[in-house]
Motif scaffolding. Sequence first.
Motif, PDB file in Angstrom:
ATOM      1  N   ASP A 195       0.743  -1.268  -0.035  1.00 42.58           N
ATOM      2  CA  ASP A 195      -0.007  -0.069   0.183  1.00 42.58           C
ATOM      3  C   ASP A 195       0.806   1.251   0.073  1.00 42.58           C
ATOM      4  N   TYR A 196       2.206   1.194  -0.019  1.00 45.27           N
ATOM      5  CA  TYR A 196       2.939   2.321  -0.300  1.00 45.27           C
ATOM      6  C   TYR A 196       2.723   3.126  -1.478  1.00 45.27           C
ATOM      7  N   LYS A 197       2.906   4.530  -0.920  1.00 45.36           N
ATOM      8  CA  LYS A 197       2.663   5.591  -2.208  1.00 45.36           C
ATOM      9  C   LYS A 197       3.879   6.338  -2.447  1.00 45.36           C
ATOM     10  N   ILE A 198       4.638   6.424  -1.229  1.00 43.22           N
ATOM     11  CA  ILE A 198       5.884   7.218  -1.065  1.00 43.22           C
ATOM     12  C   ILE A 198       6.922   6.424  -1.109  1.00 43.22           C
ATOM     13  N   ILE A 199       7.124   5.530  -0.230  1.00 37.52           N
ATOM     14  CA  ILE A 199       8.296   4.736  -0.023  1.00 37.52           C
ATOM     15  C   ILE A 199       8.193   3.758  -1.446  1.00 37.52           C
ATOM     16  N   GLY A 200       9.619   3.830  -1.647  1.00 37.50           N
ATOM     17  CA  GLY A 200       9.801   2.807  -3.109  1.00 37.50           C
ATOM     18  C   GLY A 200       9.738   3.786  -4.405  1.00 37.50           C
ATOM     19  N   THR A 201       9.348   5.169  -4.128  1.00 40.37           N
ATOM     20  CA  THR A 201       9.332   5.975  -5.376  1.00 40.37           C
ATOM     21  C   THR A 201      10.670   6.949  -5.266  1.00 40.37           C
ATOM     22  N   ASN A 202      11.029   7.457  -6.426  1.00 40.16           N
ATOM     23  CA  ASN A 202      11.977   8.188  -6.791  1.00 40.16           C
ATOM     24  C   ASN A 202      11.766   9.526  -6.000  1.00 40.16           C
ATOM     25  N   ILE A 203      12.342  10.057  -5.082  1.00 41.32           N
ATOM     26  CA  ILE A 203      12.301  11.361  -4.624  1.00 41.32           C
ATOM     27  C   ILE A 203      13.524  12.164  -4.654  1.00 41.32           C
ATOM     28  N   ALA A 204      13.537  13.492  -5.257  1.00 39.11           N
ATOM     29  CA  ALA A 204      14.842  14.019  -5.274  1.00 39.11           C
ATOM     30  C   ALA A 204      15.070  14.596  -4.122  1.00 39.11           C
ATOM     31  N   ASN A 205      16.621  14.759  -3.849  1.00 34.94           N
ATOM     32  CA  ASN A 205      17.105  15.221  -2.391  1.00 34.94           C
ATOM     33  C   ASN A 205      16.561  16.354  -2.156  1.00 34.94           C
ATOM     34  N   VAL A 206      16.051  16.535  -1.005  1.00 34.84           N
ATOM     35  CA  VAL A 206      15.277  17.663  -0.501  1.00 34.84           C
ATOM     36  C   VAL A 206      15.953  19.170  -0.542  1.00 34.84           C
ATOM     37  N   ASP A 207      17.478  19.259  -0.681  1.00 37.81           N
ATOM     38  CA  ASP A 207      18.517  20.218  -0.497  1.00 37.81           C
ATOM     39  C   ASP A 207      18.793  20.232  -1.985  1.00 37.81           C
ATOM     40  N   ILE A 208      18.499  19.635  -2.853  1.00 37.67           N
ATOM     41  CA  ILE A 208      19.243  19.782  -4.462  1.00 37.67           C
ATOM     42  C   ILE A 208      19.134  21.266  -4.875  1.00 37.67           C
ATOM     43  N   ASP A 209      17.936  21.876  -4.821  1.00 35.63           N
ATOM     44  CA  ASP A 209      18.009  23.226  -5.218  1.00 35.63           C
ATOM     45  C   ASP A 209      18.831  24.223  -4.675  1.00 35.63           C
ATOM     46  N   LYS A 210      18.926  24.049  -3.240  1.00 28.10           N
ATOM     47  CA  LYS A 210      20.084  24.889  -2.495  1.00 28.10           C
ATOM     48  C   LYS A 210      21.485  24.445  -3.096  1.00 28.10           C
ATOM     49  N   ILE A 211      21.683  23.187  -3.065  1.00 27.46           N
ATOM     50  CA  ILE A 211      22.980  22.606  -3.498  1.00 27.46           C
ATOM     51  C   ILE A 211      23.458  23.268  -4.818  1.00 27.46           C
ATOM     52  N   THR A 212      22.528  23.267  -5.787  1.00 21.85           N
ATOM     53  CA  THR A 212      22.932  23.598  -7.063  1.00 21.85           C
ATOM     54  C   THR A 212      22.977  25.142  -7.489  1.00 21.85           C
ATOM     55  N   THR A 213      22.308  25.688  -6.509  1.00 18.95           N
ATOM     56  CA  THR A 213      22.286  27.028  -6.462  1.00 18.95           C
ATOM     57  C   THR A 213      23.193  27.999  -5.657  1.00 18.95           C
ATOM     58  N   GLY A 214      24.059  27.215  -4.799  1.00 14.94           N
ATOM     59  CA  GLY A 214      24.864  27.679  -3.835  1.00 14.94           C
ATOM     60  C   GLY A 214      24.261  28.322  -2.534  1.00 14.94           C
ATOM     61  N   LYS A 215      23.059  28.017  -2.104  1.00 16.02           N
ATOM     62  CA  LYS A 215      22.650  28.564  -1.014  1.00 16.02           C
ATOM     63  C   LYS A 215      23.491  27.714   0.149  1.00 16.02           C
ATOM     64  N   PRO A 216      23.419  28.607   1.119  1.00 14.05           N
ATOM     65  CA  PRO A 216      24.055  28.219   2.392  1.00 14.05           C
ATOM     66  C   PRO A 216      23.475  26.921   3.116  1.00 14.05           C
ATOM     67  N   LEU A 217      24.420  25.880   3.108  1.00 14.73           N
ATOM     68  CA  LEU A 217      23.906  24.506   3.779  1.00 14.73           C
ATOM     69  C   LEU A 217      24.846  24.185   4.563  1.00 14.73           C
ATOM     70  N   PHE A 218      26.097  23.967   4.109  1.00  8.56           N
ATOM     71  CA  PHE A 218      27.472  23.422   4.520  1.00  8.56           C
ATOM     72  C   PHE A 218      27.928  24.156   5.915  1.00  8.56           C
ATOM     73  N   GLY A 219      28.778  23.552   6.517  1.00  9.62           N
ATOM     74  CA  GLY A 219      29.615  23.962   7.630  1.00  9.62           C
ATOM     75  C   GLY A 219      30.408  25.493   7.178  1.00  9.62           C
ATOM     76  N   LEU A 220      31.070  25.198   6.187  1.00  9.08           N
ATOM     77  CA  LEU A 220      31.835  26.628   5.402  1.00  9.08           C
ATOM     78  C   LEU A 220      30.705  27.541   5.137  1.00  9.08           C
ATOM     79  N   ASP A 221      29.458  27.473   5.074  1.00 10.44           N
ATOM     80  CA  ASP A 221      28.607  28.545   4.677  1.00 10.44           C
ATOM     81  C   ASP A 221      28.318  29.289   5.986  1.00 10.44           C
ATOM     82  N   TYR A 222      28.264  28.588   7.157  1.00  7.02           N
ATOM     83  CA  TYR A 222      27.907  29.138   8.387  1.00  7.02           C
ATOM     84  C   TYR A 222      28.273  30.393   8.735  1.00  7.02           C
ATOM     85  N   LYS A 223      27.428  31.357   9.038  1.00 10.35           N
ATOM     86  CA  LYS A 223      27.909  32.605   9.545  1.00 10.35           C
ATOM     87  C   LYS A 223      27.169  33.073  10.716  1.00 10.35           C
ATOM     88  N   VAL A 224      27.804  34.275  11.540  1.00 12.00           N
ATOM     89  CA  VAL A 224      26.910  34.857  12.531  1.00 12.00           C
ATOM     90  C   VAL A 224      27.628  36.297  12.580  1.00 12.00           C
TER      91      VAL A 224
END
Length: 744
Positions: A195-224
């Motif tokens: 009965d699974y509808k989500i499990i077993g389907t291809n789901i893109a990485n939830v951070d993929i847009d931020k990764i490919t556009t260079g949005k801050p995600l990683f430790g080196l990006d962290y600033k205060v």
Amino acid sequence: MSTNNSITFSRRAFLRSSSLAGGGMLIGFNLFQACKPKVIAEPAIDLSTLSFNDFNAFIKIAENGAVTIFSPNPEIGQGVKTSMPMIIAEELDVAWKDVYVEQGILDTKNYTRQVAGGSQSIRHGWDALRETGAKAKQMLVSAAATRWGVDPSECMVSEGVITNAAGETLGYGDVVKDAALLEVPEEVTLKEPKDYKIIGTNIANVDIDKITTGKPLFGLDYKVDGMVYAAVVRPPAFGQKLTSYDDTEARAMPGVLGVINIGEKVRAMLEEDPGFESKISSSDKIVVIAETTWQALNAKKAIKAEWENDLFMESTENHDQMLNGFLKGTQFETKRKDGDVKKAFAEADKVLERTYESPFLPHNCMEPMNFFANVTDEKIHLAGPIQTPAWKAGLVSKMLGRPEEDIHLEMTRMGGGFGRRLYGDFVLEAVEISDAIKKPVKMICTREDDVALGIYRPATKYRIKASIKDGKITGYHLKEAAINSNMYGLIPNFFPAGAIENYQVDVVNYKSNITTGAWRAPYTNFLAYAEQSFFDELAELMEVDKIQMRLDLLDKVNPDEDERIQYSPDRMKEVIKTAVEKSGWGTKPNHVYQGFVNYYCHNTHVAEVADVEIENGEPVVKKITCVVDCGIVVNPLGALNQIEGGVIDGVGHAMYGELQFDAGKPMAHNFDRYRLIRMKEAPIVETHFIKNEFSPTGLGEPTLPPAGGAIANALKAATGNRLYKQPFTKTPELLKVPSKEIIG
């Protein structure tokens, strides 16, 4: 195989609050065990506020039906920030397009395993994650049923919409306020896999847009605001200590705020509680503090430091000689002993004995080590890429003499880890620096720092000996001599344990000043090659079919009679037979040479077949057929990424990877001298999953260990030469193709 879909869970595994902005419902879950008593979620206004509250992970359902899932485990590129929320969303029965995912913070009050390591995150979280979604769903359905005056059993749910028998509908957002007032159910029924509808389907990485556009995600990006940067001058070789330094030039450079010493606090803490970080963290170090990364790194180069030898200065030759001596010695620790191997060898018709060698390896994370720390009287604010946040928080607490409750640790996405970020020497450095200068600071490393200050995969030698009597394998003795193997050790209950009557596994440790530890697929990353290459040679000596020999051994294994056995002979046989079929084993044209391997590690069964062809007189790895039994595949797209990455990593390091030392100093500091696999050298990886309904097992590591053995066996078929030493290119004469093949 059927699954048990009825799970009893403590009410304390859930935390809820009805006072969210907009009247939403907040449901917290403990990922691995029931939450501890008296842990209450604080109300929050928005997502940014939520990240600073005292909780592990929550489901937030807004009145518009949107669902936010907070993921507690570190994201190292293995995809758990996507796959864990998928599991919750499946049982919650919401549309994936309505799900938002946020990274949680460290919370030792609610979780026992906020760790990225061992390929265990999904395996350990599988039941609790499903339970989380199912209980939230049942509360929402009950709220709707009460409003309609019907029994909850009369209601159906699809993609966040509840429907009753009369056809009336309510969205989750419509009933979220009422649901928040209900008791958390003690028991729920989970979905059947069909009965699974989500499990077993291809789901893109939830951070993929931020990764490919260079949005801050990683430790080196962290600033205060107000943050400064620190670059550390460390000993150039293991076994050295600082005697003096001249920082005059560095202090005069633009943007430099100061130069300090660190090491005392870490050294004092580790003297009381020595650990993996001791040798790499306890020496005195020079730290340049500057306004920017570039200024700090430039000023670091201007420091004139003097070092002296404090301990024995080791070289690769020292290690090689010591490991050979240890293999010949008697100071072994026996990990498993069945029967009498000495008697089996004495009575044998034939005996095969071989020695296999592997070098040190660095981790080569794409993102160099870095960490943020801000130590104040009120709290210790930490942020950055770490695989073991709770472990590091404990060390920081000991080092500063502060309660762990003072520590607020945020996990950033990691640009690779492979075991390196299990160890937090860089965290301790950042904390000691901030404590000294009383400012928020980002400690940063260069690639050269990363390679030189590493916690490496240990150099290891295996000696394997087998006896043959009347055409059968009667004895098997495996010895390991490794650098600091007390941290490492063999896996004595993996295949062929249980398949051979007289079976013994021994390990001996050579203590080194060079720091060693986990490297992707610890224990097995080299052992799989050694054992599987040995099996092929053993089959040749016995003049039997290589595949059938493995299957015959598996037929002798009975896990019901030996509870030490960790693998399933039936699941292993299935991946073997599938790999034979899918790879076209034995049916390829004459110019294609194949090598076979089967292996079990990280709870997953794998078989791989390598195809090697001759190009310009040299053998080239063209394709790897990989068959994997990892139970239910949560996200096939993410799973393929892990499998292919593991295989290519295994091929690359078996062929090229090596780090040598001279007087305790690494002989390579960057990729100009350290050889990684290149894009044009990466083989095609063809993946096949064994479909079943077993709970999910590991995927980030299990496909790496077999790769080295598969290509070694294929290279033997192509060249006629057996390879006993990694990297394989270290013995280029053994990769030469017979002249008839070159002409052909």
